[in-house]
Design a protein around this motif. Sequence first.
Motif, PDB file in Angstrom:
ATOM      1  N   ASN A  37       0.824  -1.208   0.000  1.00 50.42           N
ATOM      2  CA  ASN A  37       0.000   0.000   0.000  1.00 50.42           C
ATOM      3  C   ASN A  37       0.860   1.260   0.000  1.00 50.42           C
ATOM      4  N   THR A  38       1.954   1.187  -0.764  1.00 48.95           N
ATOM      5  CA  THR A  38       2.858   2.315  -0.932  1.00 48.95           C
ATOM      6  C   THR A  38       3.135   2.505  -2.420  1.00 48.95           C
ATOM      7  N   LEU A  39       2.902   3.724  -2.908  1.00 51.58           N
ATOM      8  CA  LEU A  39       3.201   4.055  -4.295  1.00 51.58           C
ATOM      9  C   LEU A  39       4.505   4.839  -4.356  1.00 51.58           C
ATOM     10  N   VAL A  40       5.341   4.516  -5.323  1.00 49.14           N
ATOM     11  CA  VAL A  40       6.597   5.226  -5.538  1.00 49.14           C
ATOM     12  C   VAL A  40       6.523   5.880  -6.908  1.00 49.14           C
ATOM     13  N   LEU A  41       6.607   7.209  -6.920  1.00 45.28           N
ATOM     14  CA  LEU A  41       6.562   7.979  -8.153  1.00 45.28           C
ATOM     15  C   LEU A  41       7.957   8.492  -8.461  1.00 45.28           C
ATOM     16  N   ASP A  42       8.470   8.115  -9.619  1.00 46.69           N
ATOM     17  CA  ASP A  42       9.690   8.718 -10.137  1.00 46.69           C
ATOM     18  C   ASP A  42       9.207   9.830 -11.055  1.00 46.69           C
TER      19      ASP A  42
END
Length: 157
Positions: A9-14
């Motif tokens: 439940n963690t989004l990583v946006l580059d």
Amino acid sequence: MADYKDPENTLVLDTSKGEVVIQLLPDVAPKHCERLKTLARDGFYDGIIFHRVIEGFMAQVGCPQGTGTGGSDLPDLAQEFNDTPHERGTCSMARTMDPNSANSQWFICFDRQDFLDGQYTVWGQVIEGMDVVDELQRGEPPRTPDQINTMTVAGDA
């Protein structure tokens, strides 16, 4: 990959300005969180621009046309309004005047936006990289918009 409390439940946006990490809130908006993960896993957000970035208000993303008029091919979602306030770093779904029209567009609040409380579905909170969000090019649309290069679920790494 960093050690996140709940990688599923963690989004990583580059982004074009750096990395932003968002903690999803499935306890308050389960269908919206599932939609965000589905679209991230499908690569939907990869290359999409921040098309509406208003100083002191919010940064909006998620329109494949980059105009604020489009969404994904998935059906719109019924609202999941909740008691989570729109604070600095809060992530919430964009929609039309119809409260059940959220699809793929969402925004990050720069500051407290109490007039949005109970009117838009809060689904996440920036836990790292709010300084990156602060650097996004302003405008409606920005002259040289920033973009999400890739958006992934941390648990998939």
